[in-house]
Design an enzyme around this catalytic site. Structure first.
Site, PDB file in Angstrom:
ATOM      1  N   PHE A  25       0.853  -1.202   0.000  1.00 57.22           N
ATOM      2  CA  PHE A  25       0.000   0.000   0.000  1.00 57.22           C
ATOM      3  C   PHE A  25       0.880   1.241   0.000  1.00 57.22           C
ATOM      4  O   PHE A  25       1.900   1.287   0.686  1.00 57.22           O
ATOM      5  CB  PHE A  25      -0.873  -0.020   1.256  1.00 57.22           C
ATOM      6  CG  PHE A  25      -1.716   1.222   1.456  1.00 57.22           C
ATOM      7  CD1 PHE A  25      -2.875   1.426   0.717  1.00 57.22           C
ATOM      8  CD2 PHE A  25      -1.339   2.184   2.392  1.00 57.22           C
ATOM      9  CE1 PHE A  25      -3.649   2.562   0.905  1.00 57.22           C
ATOM     10  CE2 PHE A  25      -2.113   3.323   2.582  1.00 57.22           C
ATOM     11  CZ  PHE A  25      -3.268   3.510   1.841  1.00 57.22           C
ATOM     12  N   ARG A  47       8.432  -9.911   7.704  1.00 54.71           N
ATOM     13  CA  ARG A  47       8.445  -8.693   8.520  1.00 54.71           C
ATOM     14  C   ARG A  47       7.502  -7.682   7.868  1.00 54.71           C
ATOM     15  O   ARG A  47       7.671  -7.352   6.682  1.00 54.71           O
ATOM     16  CB  ARG A  47       9.852  -8.078   8.590  1.00 54.71           C
ATOM     17  CG  ARG A  47      10.909  -8.972   9.221  1.00 54.71           C
ATOM     18  CD  ARG A  47      10.697  -9.202  10.697  1.00 54.71           C
ATOM     19  NE  ARG A  47      11.745 -10.017  11.307  1.00 54.71           N
ATOM     20  CZ  ARG A  47      11.502 -11.010  12.167  1.00 54.71           C
ATOM     21  NH1 ARG A  47      10.273 -11.317  12.522  1.00 54.71           N
ATOM     22  NH2 ARG A  47      12.501 -11.692  12.692  1.00 54.71           N
ATOM     23  N   ARG A  73      -7.759  11.924  17.239  1.00 55.11           N
ATOM     24  CA  ARG A  73      -6.868  10.928  16.678  1.00 55.11           C
ATOM     25  C   ARG A  73      -7.702   9.743  16.215  1.00 55.11           C
ATOM     26  O   ARG A  73      -8.124   8.905  17.024  1.00 55.11           O
ATOM     27  CB  ARG A  73      -5.838  10.508  17.724  1.00 55.11           C
ATOM     28  CG  ARG A  73      -4.829  11.610  18.056  1.00 55.11           C
ATOM     29  CD  ARG A  73      -4.152  12.132  16.818  1.00 55.11           C
ATOM     30  NE  ARG A  73      -2.881  12.808  17.096  1.00 55.11           N
ATOM     31  CZ  ARG A  73      -2.070  13.243  16.139  1.00 55.11           C
ATOM     32  NH1 ARG A  73      -2.397  13.133  14.851  1.00 55.11           N
ATOM     33  NH2 ARG A  73      -0.938  13.836  16.449  1.00 55.11           N
ATOM     34  N   ALA A  85       3.173  19.066  16.894  1.00 54.50           N
ATOM     35  CA  ALA A  85       3.957  18.066  16.160  1.00 54.50           C
ATOM     36  C   ALA A  85       3.409  17.921  14.759  1.00 54.50           C
ATOM     37  O   ALA A  85       2.298  18.369  14.465  1.00 54.50           O
ATOM     38  CB  ALA A  85       3.907  16.722  16.878  1.00 54.50           C
ATOM     39  N   GLU A 101       5.807  23.824  12.249  1.00 53.48           N
ATOM     40  CA  GLU A 101       4.686  23.229  12.990  1.00 53.48           C
ATOM     41  C   GLU A 101       4.346  24.068  14.224  1.00 53.48           C
ATOM     42  O   GLU A 101       3.182  24.232  14.578  1.00 53.48           O
ATOM     43  CB  GLU A 101       5.013  21.789  13.410  1.00 53.48           C
ATOM     44  CG  GLU A 101       4.993  20.782  12.281  1.00 53.48           C
ATOM     45  CD  GLU A 101       3.588  20.465  11.743  1.00 53.48           C
ATOM     46  OE1 GLU A 101       2.587  20.851  12.393  1.00 53.48           O
ATOM     47  OE2 GLU A 101       3.499  19.868  10.664  1.00 53.48           O
ATOM     48  N   GLU A 105       0.575  25.499  14.563  1.00 57.08           N
ATOM     49  CA  GLU A 105      -0.316  24.943  15.583  1.00 57.08           C
ATOM     50  C   GLU A 105      -0.498  25.843  16.798  1.00 57.08           C
ATOM     51  O   GLU A 105      -1.482  25.723  17.523  1.00 57.08           O
ATOM     52  CB  GLU A 105       0.175  23.550  16.010  1.00 57.08           C
ATOM     53  CG  GLU A 105       0.134  22.564  14.846  1.00 57.08           C
ATOM     54  CD  GLU A 105       0.225  21.104  15.278  1.00 57.08           C
ATOM     55  OE1 GLU A 105       0.398  20.820  16.476  1.00 57.08           O
ATOM     56  OE2 GLU A 105       0.111  20.246  14.385  1.00 57.08           O
ATOM     57  N   SER A 122       8.086   3.180  17.001  1.00 50.05           N
ATOM     58  CA  SER A 122       7.619   1.784  16.982  1.00 50.05           C
ATOM     59  C   SER A 122       8.557   0.936  16.136  1.00 50.05           C
ATOM     60  O   SER A 122       8.168   0.471  15.062  1.00 50.05           O
ATOM     61  CB  SER A 122       6.217   1.709  16.371  1.00 50.05           C
ATOM     62  OG  SER A 122       5.298   2.445  17.129  1.00 50.05           O
ATOM     63  N   PRO A 123       9.809   0.730  16.590  1.00 54.43           N
ATOM     64  CA  PRO A 123      10.803   0.104  15.712  1.00 54.43           C
ATOM     65  C   PRO A 123      10.480  -1.314  15.289  1.00 54.43           C
ATOM     66  O   PRO A 123      11.079  -1.824  14.352  1.00 54.43           O
ATOM     67  CB  PRO A 123      12.090   0.148  16.548  1.00 54.43           C
ATOM     68  CG  PRO A 123      11.641   0.291  17.957  1.00 54.43           C
ATOM     69  CD  PRO A 123      10.357   1.069  17.911  1.00 54.43           C
ATOM     70  N   GLY A 124       9.512  -1.959  15.953  1.00 51.85           N
ATOM     71  CA  GLY A 124       9.148  -3.321  15.575  1.00 51.85           C
ATOM     72  C   GLY A 124       8.417  -3.387  14.240  1.00 51.85           C
ATOM     73  O   GLY A 124       8.529  -4.383  13.523  1.00 51.85           O
ATOM     74  N   GLU A 128       9.194   5.190  11.569  1.00 48.93           N
ATOM     75  CA  GLU A 128       8.974   6.578  11.989  1.00 48.93           C
ATOM     76  C   GLU A 128       9.997   7.026  13.045  1.00 48.93           C
ATOM     77  O   GLU A 128      10.187   6.351  14.048  1.00 48.93           O
ATOM     78  CB  GLU A 128       7.571   6.778  12.588  1.00 48.93           C
ATOM     79  CG  GLU A 128       7.298   8.242  12.918  1.00 48.93           C
ATOM     80  CD  GLU A 128       6.068   8.472  13.800  1.00 48.93           C
ATOM     81  OE1 GLU A 128       5.480   9.555  13.725  1.00 48.93           O
ATOM     82  OE2 GLU A 128       5.691   7.570  14.576  1.00 48.93           O
ATOM     83  N   GLU A 149      -7.140  19.999   9.696  1.00 48.64           N
ATOM     84  CA  GLU A 149      -6.627  19.890  11.063  1.00 48.64           C
ATOM     85  C   GLU A 149      -7.466  20.793  11.968  1.00 48.64           C
ATOM     86  O   GLU A 149      -7.600  21.992  11.692  1.00 48.64           O
ATOM     87  CB  GLU A 149      -5.167  20.353  11.038  1.00 48.64           C
ATOM     88  CG  GLU A 149      -4.328  19.915  12.209  1.00 48.64           C
ATOM     89  CD  GLU A 149      -2.843  20.263  11.980  1.00 48.64           C
ATOM     90  OE1 GLU A 149      -2.011  19.405  12.219  1.00 48.64           O
ATOM     91  OE2 GLU A 149      -2.558  21.412  11.565  1.00 48.64           O
TER      92      GLU A 149
END
Lengths: 192, 192
Positions: A25, A47, A73, A85, A101, A105, A122-124, A128, A149
């Site tokens: 995707f 993976r 969110r 952010a 930003e 914001e 989230s390195p698994g 990011e 936003e």
């Protein structure tokens, strides 16, 4: 992430060689692929890898208060109170993104920002990286959020911010981290 | 995430109603969908949403040293040094998962663990929540990693852990957060 991780080459313990990459995707913000890898024991495994352009977040402190914005969110089906952010635009440096930003914001204009830490969220399953900046010398202006936003600006003392964490209003990694950084800054006078 | 967020109902500012959900991928760890949402201004937008089962991480401290494991992170094409962590198995409580992951990855057996904080890692595109636990009363045993998991255990003092952050060996949100929590614990005697 933006650019190559400068620490990638020297940190190759248990490296997993890619046998095949299946693109799944490509979206507006993230893309997804499934890699078949060769493990150190010679076996193969899958993976799932989310690609993200990288992000910045800003701790802006004025008169002992830190700016936070409340926004919805969708992945959580709830709103969260977070420090300002956003993701990096193409070709943009993290420092420019942080100042942009911040202004969009909160309306605050910073002459410069100081990098506190960069970390993978989230390195698994995702690449990011968030670059967390600190700014304390700002001038006031108008908020200019993106078209899709919707957010509400507030200024919190450290104790108010900690109460928001206890109440579950603040509940994301970068803002919780920023509050720890702020508390340590108050206790030691050092940005760590 | 596991179960419903207890704070979801009271935090609905700027809520985005789902018009349509397009399932894109269901994998071993994550799944991906694209939601069409109705914004507060009546316009529509897309939201890319990664679903994750939730995770736990454990700060285990013995003799003023914290356990970390080095493992390869395919999304980053490098290895990272992190505190023991893993995803929740189906039907498992975060507390049980924390004790299980601790034993699998370090061999340490904890009678009980204390919840420090729970936080969302990437609320812009994923629902992953990490529950960060603290354990300081453990007995030693053997590591029992998963079949496709290769990792190396080390014990670091606070100064060594901070040096690892500076050297880029430690670079993930949960471990950076754990080091701040540990530093504050040493300064104040409180787990915050």
């Amino acid at each position: 992430m933006i650019g190559k991780d400068p620490f990638a080459d020297e940190n190759q313990a248990f490296a997993e060689k890619t046998v095949e990459t299946e693109p799944i995707f490509t979206g507006k913000i993230i893309s997804l692929q499934r890699d078949t890898v060769l493990l150190p024991n010679g076996k193969q495994a899958y993976r799932e890898v989310v690609k993200h352009p990288g992000a910045v977040a800003v701790m802006v402190i004025q008169d002992d208060k830190m700016a936070v914005v409340e926004q919805y969110r969708k992945p959580l089906e709830r709103s969260l109170v977070e420090i300002p952010a956003g993701k990096l635009d193409e070709g943009e440096t993290p420092e420019s993104a942080a100042m942009r930003e911040l202004q969009e914001e909160t309306g605050m204009k910073a002459d410069h920002v100081t990098l506190v830490k960069s970390f993978y969220t989230s390195p698994g399953f995702a690449d990011e990286i968030i670059h967390l900046y600190f700014a304390d010398q700002c001038t006031k202006g108008e908020q200019q959020p993106d078209e899709d936003e919707f957010l509400q600006l507030q200024w919190l003392t450290l104790n108010e911010a900690k109460a928001f964490v206890e109440q579950g209003k603040i509940r994301d990694a970068k803002t919780v981290t920023a509050i720890y950084v702020w508390e340590l800054y108050q206790l030691t006078g050092k940005l760590m």
